[in-house]
Scaffold this active site. Structure first.
Site, PDB file in Angstrom:
ATOM      1  N   GLY A 126      76.679  26.223  10.063  1.00  0.00           N
ATOM      2  CA  GLY A 126      77.726  26.860   9.476  1.00  0.00           C
ATOM      3  C   GLY A 126      78.015  26.231   7.798  1.00  0.00           C
ATOM      4  N   SER A 127      76.765  26.265   7.277  1.00  0.00           N
ATOM      5  CA  SER A 127      77.014  25.765   5.834  1.00  0.00           C
ATOM      6  C   SER A 127      77.456  26.989   4.937  1.00  0.00           C
ATOM      7  CB  SER A 127      75.575  24.808   4.970  1.00  0.00           C
ATOM      8  OG  SER A 127      74.669  26.304   5.192  1.00  0.00           O
ATOM      9  N   ASN A 128      76.904  28.044   5.346  1.00  0.00           N
ATOM     10  CA  ASN A 128      77.412  29.322   4.717  1.00  0.00           C
ATOM     11  C   ASN A 128      78.680  29.596   4.832  1.00  0.00           C
ATOM     12  OD1 ASN A 128      75.036  30.743   3.186  1.00  0.00           O
ATOM     13  ND2 ASN A 128      74.093  30.111   4.911  1.00  0.00           N
ATOM     14  N   LEU A 199      72.761  34.318  16.032  1.00  0.00           N
ATOM     15  CA  LEU A 199      71.436  34.464  16.401  1.00  0.00           C
ATOM     16  C   LEU A 199      71.396  35.738  17.547  1.00  0.00           C
ATOM     17  CD1 LEU A 199      69.956  30.811  16.520  1.00  0.00           C
ATOM     18  CD2 LEU A 199      69.954  32.865  14.673  1.00  0.00           C
ATOM     19  N   ILE A 202      73.494  42.344  17.255  1.00  0.00           N
ATOM     20  CA  ILE A 202      74.677  42.794  17.192  1.00  0.00           C
ATOM     21  C   ILE A 202      74.604  44.186  17.895  1.00  0.00           C
ATOM     22  CG2 ILE A 202      76.619  43.904  15.461  1.00  0.00           C
ATOM     23  CD1 ILE A 202      76.088  40.752  15.564  1.00  0.00           C
ATOM     24  N   ASN A 216      74.565  40.939   6.819  1.00  0.00           N
ATOM     25  CA  ASN A 216      73.837  39.521   7.343  1.00  0.00           C
ATOM     26  C   ASN A 216      73.169  39.017   6.114  1.00  0.00           C
ATOM     27  OD1 ASN A 216      72.572  37.887   9.063  1.00  0.00           O
ATOM     28  ND2 ASN A 216      70.714  39.045   9.052  1.00  0.00           N
ATOM     29  N   HIS A 218      69.636  36.721   5.169  1.00  0.00           N
ATOM     30  CA  HIS A 218      68.431  36.167   6.052  1.00  0.00           C
ATOM     31  C   HIS A 218      67.676  35.556   4.888  1.00  0.00           C
ATOM     32  CE1 HIS A 218      64.959  36.223   8.716  1.00  0.00           C
ATOM     33  NE2 HIS A 218      64.183  36.737   7.681  1.00  0.00           N
ATOM     34  N   ASP A 259      67.522  41.956  11.367  1.00  0.00           N
ATOM     35  CA  ASP A 259      67.138  41.839   9.981  1.00  0.00           C
ATOM     36  C   ASP A 259      66.569  42.967   9.488  1.00  0.00           C
ATOM     37  OD1 ASP A 259      67.768  38.929  10.457  1.00  0.00           O
ATOM     38  OD2 ASP A 259      65.671  38.542  11.092  1.00  0.00           O
ATOM     39  N   GLU A 288      71.434  30.817  -1.201  1.00  0.00           N
ATOM     40  CA  GLU A 288      72.240  31.555  -0.225  1.00  0.00           C
ATOM     41  C   GLU A 288      73.871  30.944  -0.523  1.00  0.00           C
ATOM     42  OE1 GLU A 288      70.141  32.151   3.973  1.00  0.00           O
ATOM     43  OE2 GLU A 288      70.999  30.163   3.746  1.00  0.00           O
TER      44      GLU A 288
HETATM   45  C1  GAR Z   1      70.719  30.706   6.995  1.00  0.00           C
HETATM   46  O1  GAR Z   1      69.779  30.275   6.198  1.00  0.00           O
HETATM   47  C2  GAR Z   1      70.653  32.411   7.340  1.00  0.00           C
HETATM   48  O2  GAR Z   1      70.131  32.818   6.212  1.00  0.00           O
HETATM   49  C3  GAR Z   1      69.898  32.158   8.388  1.00  0.00           C
HETATM   50  O3  GAR Z   1      70.593  31.110   9.304  1.00  0.00           O
HETATM   51  C4  GAR Z   1      70.997  30.294   8.405  1.00  0.00           C
HETATM   52  C5  GAR Z   1      72.411  29.531   8.784  1.00  0.00           C
HETATM   53  O4  GAR Z   1      72.621  28.397   8.253  1.00  0.00           O
HETATM   54  N1  GAR Z   1      69.945  33.521   9.179  1.00  0.00           N
HETATM   55  C6  GAR Z   1      68.992  34.080   9.847  1.00  0.00           C
HETATM   56  O5  GAR Z   1      67.846  33.402   9.944  1.00  0.00           O
HETATM   57  C7  GAR Z   1      69.144  35.427  10.263  1.00  0.00           C
HETATM   58  N2  GAR Z   1      67.994  36.041  10.605  1.00  0.00           N
HETATM   59  P1  GAR Z   1      73.958  27.888   8.130  1.00  0.00           P
HETATM   60  O6  GAR Z   1      74.439  27.665   9.357  1.00  0.00           O
HETATM   61  O7  GAR Z   1      73.641  26.361   7.542  1.00  0.00           O
HETATM   62  O8  GAR Z   1      74.971  28.716   7.155  1.00  0.00           O
END
Ligand code: GAR
Length: 303
Positions: A126-128, A199, A202, A216, A218, A259, A288
């Site tokens: 969940g860093s984003n 993951l 949807i 989303n 990616h 995606d 990101e």
């Molecule tokens: C992120 O890098 C995002 O781009 C990726 O999951 C990571 C989640 O990181 N998403 C995908 O790969 C979608 N296909 P986070 O939990 O640190 O935010």
């Protein structure tokens, strides 16, 4: 018998209009019935109250009387329907409906993005999500807010983060996810959905309930290196294996494929010859964190 055909035609037209309204407002048949009752009783109440007030103003019948009467109806009607919506259990629908009407005629246009309630869907660290929450939930009461965190993973790091920020968490189950949890999201007043490392695919039910309102991120330059199983280190490994010179991020609308939906934004970074999936992931993640909250903010201004 002679009246049977016009009566049947009327019923068919009514049923078609009813269905169309149900789809437009995305409500059940029962809810639409309650909404129509609210409109009917609210409208009658408006007429009754306006007729009681008019004699008190002492204006002779004529042009001015008609203008004042119309102004009174316009002012009383929103209050009357809101009042009547309470016993019919439709207060939430009518507050949104009136806000939408207001925006359409230019009232509260500046506050268009302030009504947004965001749900973040995440499966992992969940860093984003953390960056998005700190951008919106610290921005004061008038802006959009993250109102719900949705996860499929009961031990996801995002749950602790959400709890620390006072944001409710919904843990979804695989067998119910095909239905999209639309009822729960609507009940939480969600207007926009942001996927941040979620993951599961949807479901169509959710996409139809939030058209062009699910996005989303990616960690690569789509359409390359996306699709089922392409997340986290798998993506960066594929980029390195393909000897790409550049990678980056893609923010896109969500459709029925992994995606895949229309691209909103991309940012690029170099891939170094010495990169490992870990070093590349760290470079992409910086992009990101820098761009995702800002792109969400600018999208909400136009939704
Ligand atoms: C992120 O890098 C995002 O781009 C990726 O999951 C990571 C989640 O990181 N998403 C995908 O790969 C979608 N296909 P986070 O939990 O640190 O935010």
């Amino acid at each position: 018998m002679k009246n049977a055909i016009p009566c049947e035609r009327f019923l068919r037209t009514f049923a078609a209009m009813f269905n169309r309204l149900q789809q437009k407002w995305k409500v059940s048949g029962l809810q639409l019935t309650l909404i129509l009752c609210t409109f009917a009783i609210g409208g009658s109440l408006t007429g009754i109250v306006a007729k009681k007030i008019m004699p008190l103003l002492g204006i002779d019948k004529g042009g001015l009387w008609v203008i004042i009467y119309i102004i009174l109806l316009t002012l009383i009607w929103p209050m009357a329907v809101l009042l009547i919506s309470i016993p019919f259990g439709q207060f939430r629908f009518f507050t949104r409906y009136l806000k939408k009407m207001g925006r359409r005629i230019g009232i509260g246009r500046q506050a268009a993005d302030s009504v947004h309630r965001i749900a973040i869907f995440a499966s992992g660290r969940g860093s984003n999500a953390e960056k998005i929450i700190s951008r919106f939930n610290n921005a004061g009461q008038n802006g959009p807010t993250v109102a719900l965190v949705v996860t499929n993973n009961p031990s996801a790091g995002i749950i602790t983060l959400a709890r620390q920020s006072g944001i409710p968490v919904l843990v979804v189950e695989k067998d119910k996810f095909a239905g999209g949890y639309v009822k729960e999201l609507k009940e939480a007043g969600i207007t926009f959905i942001v996927l941040a490392g979620f993951l599961w695919k949807i479901p169509v039910a959710l996409i139809s309930a939030f058209p062009r309102r699910i996005i989303n991120i990616h960690p690569a330059l789509l359409p390359a290196h996306g699709g089922q199983g392409m997340y986290g280190k798998h993506v960066h490994q594929a980029v390195i294996d393909q000897k790409e010179k550049e990678s980056g991020i893609t923010i896109h609308y969500v459709d029925e494929q992994y995606d895949h939906g229309a691209i909103i934004f991309q940012a690029i970074c170099p891939v170094e010859e010495t990169d490992t999936p870990g070093t590349l992931a760290a470079r992409v993640q910086q992009l990101e964190h820098l761009h995702y909250p800002a792109i969400i903010a600018s999208l909400l201004k136009n939704h």
